[in-house]
Design a protein around this motif. Structure first.
Motif, short mmCIF file in Angstrom:
data_model
loop_
_atom_site.label_atom_id
_atom_site.label_comp_id
_atom_site.label_asym_id
_atom_site.label_seq_id
_atom_site.Cartn_x
_atom_site.Cartn_y
_atom_site.Cartn_z
N SER A 293 22.70 13.89 -21.70
CA SER A 293 21.88 13.59 -22.87
C SER A 293 21.62 14.85 -23.67
CB SER A 293 20.55 12.97 -22.42
OG SER A 293 19.87 13.87 -21.57
N SER B 32 21.96 -4.01 -11.20
CA SER B 32 22.14 -2.58 -10.87
C SER B 32 23.57 -2.19 -11.23
CB SER B 32 21.85 -2.34 -9.39
OG SER B 32 20.51 -2.68 -9.07
N TYR C 197 25.68 0.11 -14.03
CA TYR C 197 25.48 1.18 -15.00
C TYR C 197 26.78 1.61 -15.67
CZ TYR C 197 21.39 1.13 -12.02
OH TYR C 197 20.32 0.69 -11.29
N LYS D 190 21.34 -0.99 -18.58
CA LYS D 190 20.84 0.37 -18.35
C LYS D 190 22.00 1.33 -18.15
CE LYS D 190 16.49 -1.05 -16.15
NZ LYS D 190 15.65 -0.95 -14.92
N MET E 235 22.86 5.61 -16.87
CA MET E 235 22.30 6.74 -16.13
C MET E 235 22.02 7.90 -17.09
SD MET E 235 22.12 5.52 -13.09
CE MET E 235 21.71 6.99 -12.15
N ASP F 243 20.42 11.64 -16.80
CA ASP F 243 19.95 12.68 -15.88
C ASP F 243 19.67 12.08 -14.50
OD1 ASP F 243 20.10 14.61 -17.90
OD2 ASP F 243 18.07 14.15 -18.58
N GLY F 244 20.55 11.18 -14.06
CA GLY F 244 20.45 10.60 -12.74
C GLY F 244 19.48 9.45 -12.59
N THR F 245 18.87 9.02 -13.70
CA THR F 245 17.87 7.94 -13.66
C THR F 245 18.35 6.74 -14.46
OG1 THR F 245 16.08 9.56 -13.49
CG2 THR F 245 15.49 7.31 -14.16
N PRO F 246 18.35 5.53 -13.87
CA PRO F 246 18.71 4.34 -14.65
C PRO F 246 17.72 4.14 -15.79
CG PRO F 246 18.76 3.87 -12.29
CD PRO F 246 18.10 5.21 -12.44
N THR F 247 18.22 4.07 -17.01
CA THR F 247 17.39 4.03 -18.21
C THR F 247 17.92 2.96 -19.16
OG1 THR F 247 17.02 6.41 -18.01
CG2 THR F 247 16.50 5.40 -20.13
N THR G 234 20.95 7.83 -25.71
CA THR G 234 21.52 9.18 -25.58
C THR G 234 22.24 9.63 -26.83
OG1 THR G 234 23.55 8.29 -24.60
CG2 THR G 234 21.80 8.96 -23.08
#
Length: 439
Positions: free
Chosen positions: A34, A93, A95, A121, A123, A125-129, A335
């Protein structure tokens, strides 16, 4: 196993949008990460994190499609009609863009429908968003018409329609995130009736061409075009329990019968008490249903189409005329940061010859004029508030001003012939001036 689903539509009047073309998707993000500045590349694509998909045009008589899920490609007829279904599940889940069925070969070689899952969603920075939707760009590549010196190949991509939508149950169904179709068991989901997404696309906006010059021969390159507008929805989404006669349509026959006042004697469906049972009663009834807690109806305006329910399946038809490869890129909104833009659209269909020039006075630049069907992009602007005033030529009135604005955090205002546009960072607002001859 994929299935074709009959579209359930309301009989409500839905705002028409000016839109472009569309396509499909699959696979893994490119340039992940991002915070990157987004710039326009020479091929027409923006820079930045995105998902790729290739749509291959194939001769069904000689090509055998492998229906194994996965990969970055779907396969459509090189000539003629094909269909692609898209599915997105907010609870999944998932991505990456995932091809569920790559084959859209027409009968008798297949059922003519490919299916692709678009992640709700991504990823970051490693977080599902939540992706917040996508900016979608498309470009034709490969040699046209098998490399022969023939007119430029093209592909017509039609707007999306919703074929199925449902919500998770309350309390949540632990298996809901695994669905790529709404389950038939009503205990496992909450059914919805979705209105038809009515578009009025300009025919030229639906066509992707191989060449910049449509009359060119031989090799050539086309630039990517923004087709994001295909993926927006305007209209009602209604709890299926309000469909009183269970016919898959929300109309005047679903409005409860009652004594609504003196305009009509006895019990009736004149919900707004104006003496007529019509679509206005349906709108008034659904507006009240939307105000309930919890709500039983929801109205969306220019919404990313996969945001209207927990699980949404759309369907897009296409007609291919010799295109061997269409490259698509999907840029997650969360992003991706663009310069903000105002795109002005002139709509004066009574001027059939397109001879009348309508003047415009923008606060963000020099005056300009447009004729029917023409557009004007402001270029990159900073976020903020801008005004745009139409200067009417003799013999013409302003019918109304329409905004196509995908950012719910901003609002736009109309005062006489002036539009006030509030731009968020990276937002593009289309301002459509609809004009009619003076009465």
């Amino acid at each position: 196993m994929k299935k074709r689903i009959v579209l359930v539509v309301t009989a409500l009047t839905i705002v028409a949008l000016l839109v472009g073309a569309s396509a499909v998707m699959a696979a893994k993000p490119q340039n992940s990460g991002s915070g990157k500045d987004v710039i326009a590349l020479s091929n027409g694509f923006p820079s930045g994190q995105h998902f790729n998909l290739n749509i291959h045009g194939k001769d069904p008589e000689t090509f055998t499609c492998d229906a194994t899920p996965g990969g970055k490609s779907v396969f459509v007829a090189e000539y003629g009609a094909s269909t692609i279904q898209y599915v997105s599940n907010k609870k999944a889940s998932v991505y990456d863009l995932t091809v569920l069925d790559p084959c859209a070969m027409p009968e008798p070689y297949g059922d003519g429908v490919a299916k692709v899952q678009l992640p709700y969603k991504v990823m970051v920075d490693g977080t599902p968003t939540p992706a917040g939707g996508y900016y979608v760009f498309a470009r034709i590549l490969a040699k046209p018409n098998n490399g022969k010196l023939e007119p430029a190949s093209n592909i017509i991509l039609y707007p999306n329609t919703v074929v199925e939508a449902c919500n998770d149950t309350d309390p949540p169904n632990p298996g809901f995130g695994n669905y790529t179709e709404c389950p038939e068991d009503p205990e496992l989901m909450l059914g919805l009736v979705v209105g038809n997404n009515l578009y009025v696309p300009d025919p030229d906006e639906q066509v992707l061409r191989r060449f910049e010059d449509p009359t060119a021969k031989g090799k050539g390159k086309s630039k990517a075009v923004d087709i994001t507008r295909l993926f927006v929805y305007t209209g009602w989404v209604v709890d299926a329990t309000l469909d009183a006669n269970d016919d898959g349509i929300i109309d005047i026959n679903d409005v409860p019968v009652a004594d609504y006042g003196e305009a009509m004697a006895g019990e009736n469906r004149d919900y707004n008490n104006d003496g007529v049972e019509d679509e206005a009663d349906v709108e008034a009834w659904l507006t009240d249903m939307a105000a309930l807690d919890p709500a039983m109806a929801w109205y969306f305006a220019n919404e990313w189409i996969f945001n209207i329910a927990d699980l949404v399946i759309t369907e897009q038809g296409l007609i291919n005329d010799g295109t061997k490869l269409v490259q698509l890129r999907f840029y997650p909104v969360v992003t991706t940061t663009f310069g903000s833009h105002i795109v002005v659209v002139k709509d004066a269909p009574a001027d059939t010859l397109g001879e009348v020039a309508f003047g415009f006075d923008p606060s963000y630049g020099s005056d300009f004029s447009l004729k029917h069907g023409e557009t004007k992009d402001s270029g990159a602007l900073e976020a903020g508030t801008y005004t745009l005033t139409e200067i009417l030529p003799a013999g013409w009135d302003l019918g109304y001003i329409e905004f196509v604005d995908l950012d719910p955090s901003t609002t736009n205002v109309v005062t006489d012939e002036t539009a006030e546009i509030n731009l968020a960072p990276g937002e593009t607002v289309r301002v459509i001036f609809h004009n009619v001859p003076a009465s």
